[in-house]
Design an enzyme around this catalytic site. Structure first.
Site: not given
Ligand code: HXC
Length: 254
Positions: A65, A108, A111, A131
């Site tokens: 998400a 997400g 999911e 998360e």
């Molecule tokens: C918003 C995101 C994002 C996310 C990545 N980006 N994941 N933006 N929400 N979930 C953005 C980064 O901020 C960055 O933007 C660009 O995408 C590239 O990401 P990087 O981190 O620079 O890439 P990399 O170093 O290759 O790392 C990849 C990654 C990392 C390991 C996937 O991006 C990461 O850990 N992302 C978050 C994963 C996460 O926690 N997902 C769960 C979310 S909570 P900029 O602008 O800086 O270039 C969730 C709740 C679900 O999903 C509930 C549903 C109801």
């Protein structure tokens, strides 16, 4: 129709939805999900389509998400608006949906894949529920569907640590995905399977999907009853006559 965050195209009888926010690794902002639901509903209502494939990019199916969109949320506001409640609309789609997952399927994203009916993984796919590292927990089925897919111990490890991820072969061994495919062939392979499904009798396909999904919801006796009634309802369709007459079945989808 053209969308902002997704691309859609048809491949024969298959609808293909490609998540298209590459700069954000397909982070699932609320509007993106609204578009996915819209596209799915329009395929569901289109008699020329029999199955759907959802994919992302080679680097990310979806990294979760959209954290930036969610970071200032409060409980009361999100409770009142049922924040992300619309995600579940895709589980009402009657036609089968195959997730073709290359790269990250996190939070997400994982999911979303699990809300689909079949998951194919590219060789470098990564499935995880990070998360907990953001101080929250899965919010779109991770704590429920992942357990059913990979078992309690692995689901606990993934969700409680946030950094036990599954690579493609682990996901295959555990049954989360049903096939691992070279990265460049993944979407074609998913479309091929979707095409096979799309050429079957559509009422049969949709009832089979509904019957399988019942198994997650109801006791065995009720599930078996649903199955038998669905089965009985499908007599009089083309397939058995074609077999007896030694010819290929031609399903009209009606
Ligand atoms: C918003 C995101 C994002 C996310 C990545 N980006 N994941 N933006 N929400 N979930 C953005 C980064 O901020 C960055 O933007 C660009 O995408 C590239 O990401 P990087 O981190 O620079 O890439 P990399 O170093 O290759 O790392 C990849 C990654 C990392 C390991 C996937 O991006 C990461 O850990 N992302 C978050 C994963 C996460 O926690 N997902 C769960 C979310 S909570 P900029 O602008 O800086 O270039 C969730 C709740 C679900 O999903 C509930 C549903 C109801």
């Amino acid at each position: 129709k053209s969308y902002t965050h997704i691309l859609t195209e048809t491949k024969g009888k298959v609808g293909l939805i490609t998540l298209n926010r590459p700069k954000a690794l397909n982070a699932l902002c609320s509007d993106l999900f609204t578009e996915v639901n819209e596209a799915l509903k329009s395929y569901d209502n289109n008699d020329n389509i029999g199955a759907v494939v959802i994919t992302g990019s080679k680097k990310a199916f979806a990294a979760g998400a959209d954290i930036k969109e969610m970071k200032d949320n409060t409980f009361v506001d999100t409770y009142k608006t049922n924040f992300l409640g619309h995600w579940a609309e895709m589980t009402e789609i009657k036609k089968p949906i195959i997730a073709a997952v290359n790269g990250y399927a996190l939070g997400g994203g994982c999911e979303l894949a699990m809300m689909c009916d079949i998951i194919y993984a590219g060789e470098k796919a990564v499935f995880g529920q990070p998360e907990i590292k953001l101080g929250v927990i899965p919010g779109a089925g991770g704590s429920q569907r992942l357990v059913k897919a990979v078992g309690k111990s692995k689901a606990m490890e993934m969700i409680l640590t946030g950094n036990v991820n599954l690579n493609a072969s682990e996901a295959l061994n555990l049954g989360l995905v049903s096939k691992v495919v070279p990265i460049d062939d993944l979407v074609d392979e998913a479309v091929k399977t979707a095409g096979v499904i799309a050429n079957m009798s559509q009422p049969s396909v949709q009832m089979a999907k509904e019957a399988i999904n019942k198994s997650f919801e109801v006791p065995l006796s009720a599930g078996l009853r649903w199955e038998r009634i669905f089965f009985q309802s499908l007599f009089g369709t083309e397939g058995m006559n074609a077999f007896a007459e030694k010819r290929a079945a031609t399903f009209t989808n009606k």
